[in-house]
Design an enzyme around this catalytic site. Sequence first.
Site, PDB file in Angstrom:
ATOM      1  N   GLY A 226      -5.971 -11.271   6.817  1.00 37.58           N
ATOM      2  CA  GLY A 226      -6.019 -11.534   8.256  1.00 37.58           C
ATOM      3  C   GLY A 226      -5.505 -10.376   9.101  1.00 37.58           C
TER       4      GLY A 226
ATOM      5  N   HIS B  37      -9.431 -31.866   6.797  1.00 36.11           N
ATOM      6  CA  HIS B  37      -9.326 -33.239   6.301  1.00 36.11           C
ATOM      7  C   HIS B  37     -10.007 -33.381   4.953  1.00 36.11           C
ATOM      8  CE1 HIS B  37     -10.725 -37.483   5.997  1.00 36.11           C
ATOM      9  NE2 HIS B  37      -9.501 -37.715   6.430  1.00 36.11           N
TER      10      HIS B  37
ATOM     11  N   LYS C 211       0.840  -1.199   0.000  1.00 29.91           N
ATOM     12  CA  LYS C 211       0.000   0.000   0.000  1.00 29.91           C
ATOM     13  C   LYS C 211       0.878   1.254   0.000  1.00 29.91           C
ATOM     14  CE  LYS C 211      -3.802  -0.570   2.385  1.00 29.91           C
ATOM     15  NZ  LYS C 211      -4.473  -0.823   3.674  1.00 29.91           N
TER      16      LYS C 211
ATOM     17  N   ARG D 200      -3.344  -1.032  -6.670  1.00 33.41           N
ATOM     18  CA  ARG D 200      -2.448  -2.200  -6.715  1.00 33.41           C
ATOM     19  C   ARG D 200      -2.813  -3.009  -7.942  1.00 33.41           C
ATOM     20  NH1 ARG D 200      -5.421  -5.011  -1.686  1.00 33.41           N
ATOM     21  NH2 ARG D 200      -7.426  -4.967  -2.690  1.00 33.41           N
TER      22      ARG D 200
ATOM     23  N   GLY E  96      10.988 -41.819  -9.521  1.00 30.20           N
ATOM     24  CA  GLY E  96       9.641 -42.163  -9.075  1.00 30.20           C
ATOM     25  C   GLY E  96       9.413 -41.416  -7.779  1.00 30.20           C
ATOM     26  N   THR E  97       8.957 -40.186  -7.903  1.00 32.64           N
ATOM     27  CA  THR E  97       8.936 -39.340  -6.706  1.00 32.64           C
ATOM     28  C   THR E  97       7.835 -39.711  -5.727  1.00 32.64           C
ATOM     29  OG1 THR E  97       7.761 -37.701  -8.021  1.00 32.64           O
ATOM     30  CG2 THR E  97      10.124 -37.374  -7.724  1.00 32.64           C
ATOM     31  N   ASN E  98       6.855 -40.510  -6.164  1.00 26.02           N
ATOM     32  CA  ASN E  98       5.848 -40.958  -5.184  1.00 26.02           C
ATOM     33  C   ASN E  98       6.499 -41.881  -4.159  1.00 26.02           C
ATOM     34  OD1 ASN E  98       4.038 -39.582  -6.740  1.00 26.02           O
ATOM     35  ND2 ASN E  98       3.121 -41.400  -7.658  1.00 26.02           N
ATOM     36  N   ASP E  99       7.161 -42.929  -4.674  1.00 25.81           N
ATOM     37  CA  ASP E  99       7.826 -43.848  -3.758  1.00 25.81           C
ATOM     38  C   ASP E  99       8.990 -43.183  -3.049  1.00 25.81           C
ATOM     39  OD1 ASP E  99       6.879 -46.525  -3.273  1.00 25.81           O
ATOM     40  OD2 ASP E  99       6.919 -46.781  -5.446  1.00 25.81           O
TER      41      ASP E  99
ATOM     42  N   ARG F  25      -3.139   3.108   8.558  1.00 30.75           N
ATOM     43  CA  ARG F  25      -3.479   1.943   7.719  1.00 30.75           C
ATOM     44  C   ARG F  25      -2.339   0.938   7.702  1.00 30.75           C
ATOM     45  NH1 ARG F  25      -4.692   4.801   2.068  1.00 30.75           N
ATOM     46  NH2 ARG F  25      -5.933   2.929   1.661  1.00 30.75           N
TER      47      ARG F  25
ATOM     48  N   MET G 289      -4.954  -6.344  10.579  1.00 30.45           N
ATOM     49  CA  MET G 289      -5.770  -5.321  11.197  1.00 30.45           C
ATOM     50  C   MET G 289      -6.367  -4.377  10.157  1.00 30.45           C
ATOM     51  SD  MET G 289      -4.370  -2.335  13.571  1.00 30.45           S
ATOM     52  CE  MET G 289      -4.983  -0.719  13.206  1.00 30.45           C
TER      53      MET G 289
ATOM     54  N   TYR H  33      13.144 -34.373 -18.969  1.00 29.96           N
ATOM     55  CA  TYR H  33      11.700 -34.337 -19.179  1.00 29.96           C
ATOM     56  C   TYR H  33      10.947 -34.586 -17.881  1.00 29.96           C
ATOM     57  CZ  TYR H  33      11.694 -39.440 -18.937  1.00 29.96           C
ATOM     58  OH  TYR H  33      11.836 -40.726 -18.501  1.00 29.96           O
TER      59      TYR H  33
ATOM     60  N   ARG I 204       2.691 -48.336 -17.264  1.00 27.93           N
ATOM     61  CA  ARG I 204       2.647 -49.378 -16.241  1.00 27.93           C
ATOM     62  C   ARG I 204       2.146 -50.660 -16.890  1.00 27.93           C
ATOM     63  NH1 ARG I 204       0.378 -44.759 -13.873  1.00 27.93           N
ATOM     64  NH2 ARG I 204       1.386 -44.105 -11.932  1.00 27.93           N
TER      65      ARG I 204
ATOM     66  N   SER J 107      14.638 -42.574 -14.212  1.00 27.76           N
ATOM     67  CA  SER J 107      13.354 -41.885 -14.093  1.00 27.76           C
ATOM     68  C   SER J 107      13.013 -41.833 -12.613  1.00 27.76           C
ATOM     69  CB  SER J 107      12.274 -42.635 -14.871  1.00 27.76           C
ATOM     70  OG  SER J 107      11.036 -41.995 -14.686  1.00 27.76           O
TER      71      SER J 107
ATOM     72  N   CYS K 236       8.646 -39.392 -13.237  1.00 34.52           N
ATOM     73  CA  CYS K 236       7.356 -39.941 -13.630  1.00 34.52           C
ATOM     74  C   CYS K 236       6.385 -40.026 -12.458  1.00 34.52           C
ATOM     75  CB  CYS K 236       7.521 -41.304 -14.283  1.00 34.52           C
ATOM     76  SG  CYS K 236       8.208 -42.544 -13.189  1.00 34.52           S
TER      77      CYS K 236
ATOM     78  N   GLU L 223      13.777 -44.545  -7.051  1.00 29.43           N
ATOM     79  CA  GLU L 223      12.658 -44.319  -6.134  1.00 29.43           C
ATOM     80  C   GLU L 223      12.935 -44.851  -4.738  1.00 29.43           C
ATOM     81  OE1 GLU L 223       9.214 -46.398  -7.600  1.00 29.43           O
ATOM     82  OE2 GLU L 223      10.414 -48.052  -8.369  1.00 29.43           O
TER      83      GLU L 223
HETATM   84  P1  ADP Z   1      -7.915  -2.098   3.393  1.00 25.37           P
HETATM   85  O1  ADP Z   1      -6.515  -2.526   3.182  1.00 25.37           O
HETATM   86  O2  ADP Z   1      -8.715  -2.991   4.239  1.00 25.37           O
HETATM   87  O3  ADP Z   1      -8.574  -1.715   2.105  1.00 25.37           O
HETATM   88  P2  ADP Z   1      -7.461   0.686   3.793  1.00 25.37           P
HETATM   89  O4  ADP Z   1      -6.303   1.135   4.588  1.00 25.37           O
HETATM   90  O5  ADP Z   1      -7.312   0.752   2.336  1.00 25.37           O
HETATM   91  O6  ADP Z   1      -7.825  -0.761   4.268  1.00 25.37           O
HETATM   92  O7  ADP Z   1      -8.679   1.573   4.261  1.00 25.37           O
HETATM   93  C1  ADP Z   1     -10.012   1.178   4.378  1.00 25.37           C
HETATM   94  C2  ADP Z   1     -10.918   2.204   3.757  1.00 25.37           C
HETATM   95  O8  ADP Z   1     -10.689   3.509   4.286  1.00 25.37           O
HETATM   96  C3  ADP Z   1     -10.696   2.306   2.270  1.00 25.37           C
HETATM   97  O9  ADP Z   1     -11.916   2.419   1.606  1.00 25.37           O
HETATM   98  C4  ADP Z   1      -9.897   3.558   2.128  1.00 25.37           C
HETATM   99  O10 ADP Z   1     -10.108   4.141   0.883  1.00 25.37           O
HETATM  100  C5  ADP Z   1     -10.425   4.425   3.282  1.00 25.37           C
HETATM  101  N1  ADP Z   1      -9.399   5.376   3.706  1.00 25.37           N
HETATM  102  C6  ADP Z   1      -8.177   5.085   4.156  1.00 25.37           C
HETATM  103  N2  ADP Z   1      -7.468   6.190   4.407  1.00 25.37           N
HETATM  104  C7  ADP Z   1      -8.273   7.233   4.124  1.00 25.37           C
HETATM  105  C8  ADP Z   1      -8.105   8.647   4.154  1.00 25.37           C
HETATM  106  N3  ADP Z   1      -6.973   9.196   4.539  1.00 25.37           N
HETATM  107  N4  ADP Z   1      -9.148   9.405   3.790  1.00 25.37           N
HETATM  108  C9  ADP Z   1     -10.297   8.840   3.405  1.00 25.37           C
HETATM  109  N5  ADP Z   1     -10.519   7.529   3.334  1.00 25.37           N
HETATM  110  C10 ADP Z   1      -9.516   6.720   3.690  1.00 25.37           C
HETATM  111 MG    MG Z   2       7.118 -46.828  -7.445  1.00 26.10          MG
HETATM  112 MG    MG Z   3      -7.859  -0.594   0.832  1.00 23.38          MG
END
Ligand code: ADP
Ligand code: MG
Ligand code: MG
Length: 902
Positions: free
Chosen positions: A107, A459, A29, A343, A788-791, A98, A109, A874, A582, A786, A854, A767
Site C-alpha cells: 500500500g 462480510h 530495502k 530480500r 471452553g474458550t468459545n463460551d 525509494r 508509495m 494440552y 460431546r 478444560s 477444548c 467457560e
Molecule cells: P518496489 O519496492 O515497488 O519494488 P523499488 O524501490 O524497488 O520499488 O523500485 C522500483 C523499480 O525501480 C525496481 O525495478 C528497481 O529495481 C528500480 N530502481 C530503483 N532504484 C533504481 C536505481 N537507482 N537505478 C535503476 N533502477 C532502479
Molecule cells: Mg460451552
Molecule cells: Mg523493488
Amino acid sequence: MAAQETVDHKYVYDFSEGNKDLKDLLGGKGANLAEMTNLGLPVPPGFTITTEACQAYLATGQEPDGLAGQIEAHLESLERAMGKRLGDPQDPLLVSVRSGAKFSMPGMMETVLNVGLNDQSVVGLSAQAGGNDRFAWDSYRRLIQMFGKTVCEVPGEEFEHALDEIKNAKGTHNDLDLDADDLRGLVDAYKKIFLKHTGREFPQQPREQLDLAIRAVFESWNAERAVLYRRQERIPADLGTAVNVVTMVFGNLGPDSGTGVAFTRDPASGAQGIYGDYLANAQGEDVVAGIRNTVPLQELEQLDKASYDELLGIMARLEEHYKDLCDIEFTIERGKLWMLQTRVGKRTAAAAFVIAGQLVDEGLIDLDEALHRVNGAQLAQLMFPRFQLDHEFEPVAKGIGASPGAASGTVVFTSARAVELAAEGKSVILVRRETNPDDLNGMIAAKGILTSRGGKTSHAAVVARGMGKTCVSGADEIEVNVPAKRFVVAGQTVNEGDVVSIDGTTGKVYLGEVPVMPSEVVQYFEGSLDPEHIDNALVRAVHRIMTHADGRRRLAVRTNADTGADAARARRFGAEGIGLCRTEHMFLGDRRELVERLILARAADEREAALEALLPLQRADFVEIFREMDGLPVTVRLIDPPLHEFLPPLEQLAVNVAVAQERGEDVAKEEALLAAVRRMHEENPMLGLRGVRLGLVIPGLFAMQVRAIVEAAVECAQRGGDPKPEIMVPLVGAVQELETVRAEAEKIIEEVTREKAVEVLIGTMIEVPRAALTAGQIAEAAEFFSFGTNDLTQMGWGFSRDDVEGAFFWRYLELGIFGISPFESIDRDGVGRLVRIASEEGRAARPGLKLGVCGEHGGDPDSVHFFHEVGLDYVSCSPFRVPVARLEAGRAVVETGGSDSR
Ligand code: ADP
Ligand code: MG
Ligand code: MG
C-alpha cells in the site's frame, strides 16, 4: 527530545554503514542494500534516511533538526564518489528515491526514478550517453510521470493516456518504437498535465525534487491504502518508513542494457533452479508493469553471458548468506550488472515446506530453524483438496482467496435458491456482489461463495472463514446481475444453473467443473502415503518437519470427537486422546422420543423409565469411543445444550395442534408437548437452563450419564482394554455446583468400579467468567480444567456468536477494533487473561491440576502459542486441525528459545 540531542541524532546512513539486522531503523530495502554493499556486491552507492526521521516528521509535520544537513553531507560525499553533481547540466548525477518499511507493504508509495533531471540536465545526460537523445528524454518523461503521480498526486491515467496517444499516432503498441522526438513531445505533454493538476511548473531545481520526493515518501506512510493494509496485516502504525536515495543506473540505454527480477528457487514449488524475468532496454517498473513481454531469465545467457554468469554467482552467494530463498531486482547498464534489491522471498505453502527441507539437507539450517520457517496456516492450506489443473482450465477471473478450499457447483444468486437446490442434494456456489446478514442461510447451504466486491474482511470473507467454507471475494472482473440471475465475465454470460469452480486459496474462478484431487498431505497423515517410499518432495518435507515438531513440543494434542469413527481418524492424525466428547448428539435421531419422554415426565417413575432406556444406548456409544482411544484419555462432557433443542419448535407445534384440533383429532399428546415447550421457552437460551444447571434440576440425568461412562469403561477394562475416562461438567460458575455433581458421581463410580478398578477423573469446563475468577475455589473440587474458550469468548465479550459474526463483525474488523475475530484466535488481553488467571490460581490451589483447552481456539496457530505460554498441558481441536496444532506446539517451543515456559 531536547534540541541538543536532536541535532546530534544520526538520521542518515550510508549503505556501507548499515546491515541486514537494522530493518527497524533502515527498513527492509535499506538494510539489505547495506548488507549487499558490505558483501562487496555491485550495488549503486547511496544512503538511507531512517524510520526515526520519518517518525519525527510525522509527529511534528516537519523534518527534524539536523536532517537537512545530514542529507546534504551524504549527497556531497555521493557526488564526490561518483565525480558528478546532482542534476549538473553537463553531466548530471541522478538518483532514485525509494520507500522501504520494515515490512514490505504494497500500500506504500512507489519509487521515483531519475531525480535530478530538468530541461538542462536532460541535454547533458544525452551527451554523456554518446548523444543518446532517446534515452535521455525517455528518462525525463519517466521522472515527470512518477514524480507527478507519487509526489503530487496527479492521476496516473492522464500520463498513460498521453503515452497511448503518441503510440496511436505512430500506429504502434511498443514504446520502443517511439524515437527521441516523440519522447520530447511527450515530456511537453506531461509538463502540461503536471501544471494543470498542481497549478505549478514541474520543479526544475534538483535539490527541490529530492526534498519533495523524500517528504512524499514520509507522508505515504499514512496514505489510506497503507493504513488499511497495516490494519489487516496487524503491522504497528507507528513504525514509519525509511527512504533510500540510490545512484541511478540505466537499463534503458539500448539493447545491451536491461532490467529484471529473479528468485533463487521456484517460489511456487520450491524446486531448485533459477526463476526470473528479464526485459532488455527498459527501466525498473517496466518488468512488473507488463508494458512489454519479458523473457525468461535463462535467455539472458545468450544476450550477455558475462552478466548472466555473474548474476548466478551472486544469487548463489545470497542464498548461502541469507540461508533462504531470496528474490532480487537487478539492472544491466551496457554490460555492467548492478544489484538493486534483495530480500527473503515470499513463497507458497508447499514451497515453504519443500525449501525448509532442502536447506536442512544442504546443511544451511537445522531442523529447529526449518520448523520456525513453516507454519500451521500453511499446513492447513496443504490439507485442503486441490483442483487438478491442466491446460484445459484457464481462470476467467481472479479475486481474493478469502477462505481456502476448492469448490465446484451450480451458480445461484439468491439465498433462497441456494437453500432449495442444496436440499435437492446439489452443490451450489452462491454468487453475489457482496453478501449481507440476510444471505446467511444461503451461505450455510452453499458449497462455496463468490463475490465481486470486498476484501478479506468483507462480510462474505469473515462469515465463510468462520464456517470453514470456500470463498473468493472481490473478483471485480465479474459483473453480477442478481435480478437477471446471471453474471458476465470476460465477455461470457454465466446463468443460474451453470457450473463454476472457485479456488479459495488462489482466488481463481473457472467456468465449468474442475476435477478435485485429494491432498497428498492428508493422504500421508492418514497413512496411505509412505514418505520413505514415494518420490514426493512435499510429503517428505512435511514428514520430516512434523516428526521434529512432535519431538520438540511440550503441549499434548487431543481431539474433539463424538464418535468412534472421528476418534479413529483423529488418532491417525496424531491425536493423543479426546479433549471433548460431546454427549448431546447421543440424544438425537431415534432417541429423541426418549428425551421427549424424559422432559415431559410428570412423575418420577416415568422419568426413571426414560433414563433407564437411554442408559444402554449411551453406554454403547462410550464403549466404541474408549475402544478407539484405548490407552489415551477421553474427556466426556455431560449434557450441555438447553433441552428445548431436543423439542420441536414452538410455532410449528402450535400450528400442528391447531390443525389437528380443527380436524377433531385426539391431540392430548401434542398438547402436553406444546405445554412443555411453552413452559421451557427461554429468551436467552444460551444463558438459560443448560449445562450443570440441567444436571442439578433434572434428577437422575447426570447420574445416568456418569453410570453409562463408568460402566462402559469397566466393560472395556474387563475385556483387557485400558480406558482412561475423564468426566467433565459444563458451565460451572461456582464450586458448589461442581461439589454437588461430584458427590453424586463419586458414589456411582465407587459402586460401578467395585467390579473392576478403573481410574475416573472428575473435572470441569472453565467457560463462565466467574469460574475463571474463582478458579482457586473450583480447583478444590476438580482434577482438571478444560477451557471452553468459545463460551468464554461469548460471555467475556457479551457476544452471541450466532448473531454477531454474520451481523457486524466485518465492521469491527474494518475499524480495527480487533484484527481477527476473537472466535478465530484467542483475545489474549481479555479472554486470554481469564485463562491465565484461572490457570495460575487453579494450580496454586491444586498443584498438578491438569489444564487443557477444548474450544475451537485449540487448533488456531496463534492461540496454540498462547496456550503454550500460559502452561496448559494440552490443546484439543477438530480431527482435521490436529496436525496444525502439533506443528504449532513444536514451533511454540522453538520460538521461546526451546525453554519450557511453564
Ligand atoms: P518496489 O519496492 O515497488 O519494488 P523499488 O524501490 O524497488 O520499488 O523500485 C522500483 C523499480 O525501480 C525496481 O525495478 C528497481 O529495481 C528500480 N530502481 C530503483 N532504484 C533504481 C536505481 N537507482 N537505478 C535503476 N533502477 C532502479
Ligand atoms: Mg460451552
Ligand atoms: Mg523493488
